[in-house]
Every structure is written in C-alpha cells, then in structure tokens.
Design a protein around this motif. Structure first.
Motif, PDB file in Angstrom:
ATOM      1  N   VAL A  83       0.867  -1.179   0.000  1.00 59.91           N
ATOM      2  CA  VAL A  83       0.000   0.000   0.000  1.00 59.91           C
ATOM      3  C   VAL A  83       0.910   1.238   0.000  1.00 59.91           C
ATOM      4  O   VAL A  83       1.735   1.404   0.909  1.00 59.91           O
ATOM      5  CB  VAL A  83      -0.932   0.010   1.223  1.00 59.91           C
ATOM      6  CG1 VAL A  83      -1.809   1.258   1.220  1.00 59.91           C
ATOM      7  CG2 VAL A  83      -1.788  -1.253   1.236  1.00 59.91           C
ATOM      8  N   VAL A  84       0.774   2.098  -1.006  1.00 63.31           N
ATOM      9  CA  VAL A  84       1.662   3.235  -1.175  1.00 63.31           C
ATOM     10  C   VAL A  84       0.937   4.518  -0.754  1.00 63.31           C
ATOM     11  O   VAL A  84      -0.181   4.798  -1.219  1.00 63.31           O
ATOM     12  CB  VAL A  84       2.143   3.350  -2.638  1.00 63.31           C
ATOM     13  CG1 VAL A  84       3.062   4.569  -2.799  1.00 63.31           C
ATOM     14  CG2 VAL A  84       2.875   2.076  -3.058  1.00 63.31           C
ATOM     15  N   LEU A  85       1.598   5.266   0.125  1.00 65.24           N
ATOM     16  CA  LEU A  85       1.104   6.577   0.551  1.00 65.24           C
ATOM     17  C   LEU A  85       2.092   7.639   0.072  1.00 65.24           C
ATOM     18  O   LEU A  85       3.307   7.509   0.282  1.00 65.24           O
ATOM     19  CB  LEU A  85       0.966   6.641   2.075  1.00 65.24           C
ATOM     20  CG  LEU A  85       0.020   5.619   2.730  1.00 65.24           C
ATOM     21  CD1 LEU A  85       0.030   5.796   4.248  1.00 65.24           C
ATOM     22  CD2 LEU A  85      -1.389   5.770   2.190  1.00 65.24           C
ATOM     23  N   ARG A  86       1.592   8.691  -0.547  1.00 67.61           N
ATOM     24  CA  ARG A  86       2.430   9.791  -1.016  1.00 67.61           C
ATOM     25  C   ARG A  86       2.061  11.055  -0.244  1.00 67.61           C
ATOM     26  O   ARG A  86       0.956  11.580  -0.380  1.00 67.61           O
ATOM     27  CB  ARG A  86       2.237  10.010  -2.513  1.00 67.61           C
ATOM     28  CG  ARG A  86       3.085  11.124  -3.107  1.00 67.61           C
ATOM     29  CD  ARG A  86       3.074  11.044  -4.612  1.00 67.61           C
ATOM     30  NE  ARG A  86       3.658   9.786  -5.059  1.00 67.61           N
ATOM     31  CZ  ARG A  86       3.452   9.286  -6.275  1.00 67.61           C
ATOM     32  NH1 ARG A  86       2.662   9.911  -7.141  1.00 67.61           N
ATOM     33  NH2 ARG A  86       4.027   8.143  -6.622  1.00 67.61           N
ATOM     34  N   LEU A  87       2.999  11.448   0.598  1.00 71.65           N
ATOM     35  CA  LEU A  87       2.767  12.592   1.479  1.00 71.65           C
ATOM     36  C   LEU A  87       1.487  12.385   2.296  1.00 71.65           C
ATOM     37  O   LEU A  87       0.707  13.318   2.517  1.00 71.65           O
ATOM     38  CB  LEU A  87       2.685  13.884   0.670  1.00 71.65           C
ATOM     39  CG  LEU A  87       3.967  14.263  -0.100  1.00 71.65           C
ATOM     40  CD1 LEU A  87       3.751  15.530  -0.926  1.00 71.65           C
ATOM     41  CD2 LEU A  87       5.147  14.416   0.830  1.00 71.65           C
ATOM     42  N   GLY A  88       1.278  11.123   2.732  1.00 68.63           N
ATOM     43  CA  GLY A  88       0.137  10.795   3.578  1.00 68.63           C
ATOM     44  C   GLY A  88      -1.128  10.429   2.844  1.00 68.63           C
ATOM     45  O   GLY A  88      -2.105  10.017   3.487  1.00 68.63           O
ATOM     46  N   ARG A  89      -1.158  10.553   1.529  1.00 66.96           N
ATOM     47  CA  ARG A  89      -2.354  10.224   0.760  1.00 66.96           C
ATOM     48  C   ARG A  89      -2.156   8.889   0.042  1.00 66.96           C
ATOM     49  O   ARG A  89      -1.074   8.601  -0.478  1.00 66.96           O
ATOM     50  CB  ARG A  89      -2.676  11.322  -0.259  1.00 66.96           C
ATOM     51  CG  ARG A  89      -3.095  12.650   0.372  1.00 66.96           C
ATOM     52  CD  ARG A  89      -3.411  13.668  -0.717  1.00 66.96           C
ATOM     53  NE  ARG A  89      -4.527  13.208  -1.552  1.00 66.96           N
ATOM     54  CZ  ARG A  89      -5.805  13.415  -1.249  1.00 66.96           C
ATOM     55  NH1 ARG A  89      -6.127  14.062  -0.122  1.00 66.96           N
ATOM     56  NH2 ARG A  89      -6.750  13.005  -2.055  1.00 66.96           N
ATOM     57  N   PHE A  90      -3.228   8.099   0.003  1.00 66.37           N
ATOM     58  CA  PHE A  90      -3.183   6.804  -0.676  1.00 66.37           C
ATOM     59  C   PHE A  90      -3.130   7.026  -2.188  1.00 66.37           C
ATOM     60  O   PHE A  90      -3.964   7.732  -2.762  1.00 66.37           O
ATOM     61  CB  PHE A  90      -4.425   5.989  -0.301  1.00 66.37           C
ATOM     62  CG  PHE A  90      -4.593   4.735  -1.103  1.00 66.37           C
ATOM     63  CD1 PHE A  90      -3.736   3.660  -0.935  1.00 66.37           C
ATOM     64  CD2 PHE A  90      -5.608   4.640  -2.051  1.00 66.37           C
ATOM     65  CE1 PHE A  90      -3.897   2.508  -1.681  1.00 66.37           C
ATOM     66  CE2 PHE A  90      -5.775   3.493  -2.795  1.00 66.37           C
ATOM     67  CZ  PHE A  90      -4.909   2.417  -2.610  1.00 66.37           C
ATOM     68  N   VAL A  91      -2.135   6.370  -2.826  1.00 63.12           N
ATOM     69  CA  VAL A  91      -1.980   6.547  -4.273  1.00 63.12           C
ATOM     70  C   VAL A  91      -2.069   5.233  -5.036  1.00 63.12           C
ATOM     71  O   VAL A  91      -2.109   5.252  -6.275  1.00 63.12           O
ATOM     72  CB  VAL A  91      -0.637   7.235  -4.601  1.00 63.12           C
ATOM     73  CG1 VAL A  91      -0.620   8.663  -4.072  1.00 63.12           C
ATOM     74  CG2 VAL A  91       0.540   6.430  -4.054  1.00 63.12           C
TER      75      VAL A  91
END
Length: 254
Positions: free
Chosen positions: A31-39
């Motif tokens: 599960v990838v989070l980018r700056l805290g957002r799910f991407v």
C-alpha cells in the motif's frame, strides 16, 4: 576535476533512485502513501517509489490462523464452560485492511472473542457438544459480515476445545451410563417379545398337528438321553403308545 564534478551528482542520483527500490513477494501487496495520501497498491515484483515522498506498507495476503484465547462462557442453560477456538482469515483488499482499521489482526481477534461469548451464550450445553459444525458456521458468518468492510475474509472458525466443570463431567458420565443401560433393557425386551411371538406361532402349528407334537416329544427324549449323568422323568402322553398297546393286546392303563 570536471570528471569528479560529474560523478558526484550522478552517484547521488543513482543512490537516490536505489533508495526507492522495493521487492514485493508473490504473497504480498504494498500500500503506497504519497505525502500521507493513498496513491495505489503495488503487486509482486520489483517496484519503485519516490524516496522521502512515498511510503510503502507491506500487507501479507496469505491465510492467517489466529488462536482465540480461552473464553469463560455461560450457556443458555446456565452451565459455565471455558471455550477456545481458531479463526482462519485472509486479506482480500490490502488498501482497506490498512486504511479502514488500525490493526486488522488485533481487531479480527478481538471481535472473534466477543462473538464467541455472545453466540455460545445463546445455545444449550448439549447443542454446544453435539452441533459443533452448525455453531462454527454461525460464528464464521457473523465475524465475516463485520470484517468485510476491512477487506478481510473469514474463511472458517473452529471451536477447538470445551472445558467442562468436574461436576458436569460426572453428571454427563452418569447420564451416558443410564442411557446405555436403557438401550440394553430395550434390546433385551425386544428380544423377549420376538421370542414369545415365535413360540406362540410354534405352539399354534403344533396344536393343529398332533403328529408334530409327538415328534417333538421324541426329539426331546433323544436330546435328554445324551445327558448320562442325570435321571429325568419325562411325561409321556398316552396317545403316543396307544398303537403299541393295541398291537400287543395289552390292557390299557387306567
């Protein structure tokens, strides 16, 4: 000097790129989070994320067997027992398992404990021992319905062990012994009934045929004669020797 000036930035870029490489096993998803957002979700293979910007959380997608600790349960007929179970589940959607619940393993285990106490408190002691499969299916359906929003699929729940109080064990042993004795008496009574019916039928047949009665007397005499150590007085009907008396012209006994 110019070569060193080129190699240093190039080395930094290569190092920065290498820091973003991740290997995901076949049985995992990331599960990838980018700056805290799910991407997005990454599947098995060599994957790359942006260093210092992205964060990847690895979720195991295999079936997990979780031991439910022993629970003190009071059944519907007020019997106190200690019950433990095993729950089998797997993550079907990695993003929901991470985003919808803090710790899906802990949450599933805790919900299984509360459901175990709730369901078993609504059944009788005899049903708990004799209808284990039905109770297991009921537990599985209830837990799976509540873990579905987390992306977790409960595949099976098995009640592993039921610990009974000593007095309950003694009472059940007496009940089982009484049940065996009852069945034994019923079988013996049924055998006596069948034997009586057959003897009645045999008596009817012999009663309709005087010759059969005489043959039965003779057969009994032959069987008794095999016992040489006993003196047996056997009643002999007068009809059996009437022919001999008439042939010898002997006066019939009075």
């Amino acid at each position: 000097m110019p070569a060193i000036g080129v190699l240093v930035p190039l080395g930094l870029v290569v190092g920065w790129f290498a820091m973003g490489l991740r290997v995901i096993n076949e049985y995992e998803q990331g599960v990838v989070l980018r700056l805290g957002r799910f991407v997005g979700v990454r599947t098995a293979g060599l994957k790359w994320i942006i260093p210092f910007v992205d964060r990847m959380i690895i979720i195991d997608m295999r079936v997990t067997a979780e031991q439910v600790p022993p629970q003190d349960v009071i059944t519907r007929d007020n019997v106190s027992v200690k019950v433990n179970a095993v729950i089998y589940f797997r993550v079907m959607q990695a993003d929901r398992a991470f985003l919808q619940v803090t710790d899906f393993l802990f949450a599933t285990s805790q919900f299984a404990q509360t459901t175990l106490r709730s369901v078993l408190g609504q059944v009788d002691m005899d049903d708990l021992l004799s209808q284990r499969d039905k109770i297991n299916r009921q537990l599985q359906e209830i837990i799976d319905r509540h873990t579905e929003p987390w992306g977790v699929k409960v595949t099976a729940v098995e009640v592993k062990q039921v610990d009974l109080p000593d007095e309950m064990r003694r009472a059940m042993a007496k009940q089982a012994e009484a049940e065996r004795e009852r069945r034994s008496k019923i079988i013996a009574a049924e055998g006596e009934l069948q034997a009586a019916e057959k003897l009645g039928q045999a008596a009817d047949i012999i009663g309709r045929s005087p010759g059969a009665l005489q043959l039965r007397y003779l057969q009994t005499l032959v069987e008794i004669s095999a016992e040489k150590n006993s003196t047996i007085i056997f009643p002999l009907p007068i009809e059996l020797i009437k022919g001999f008396l008439e042939h010898g012209k002997l006066p019939p006994p009075r």
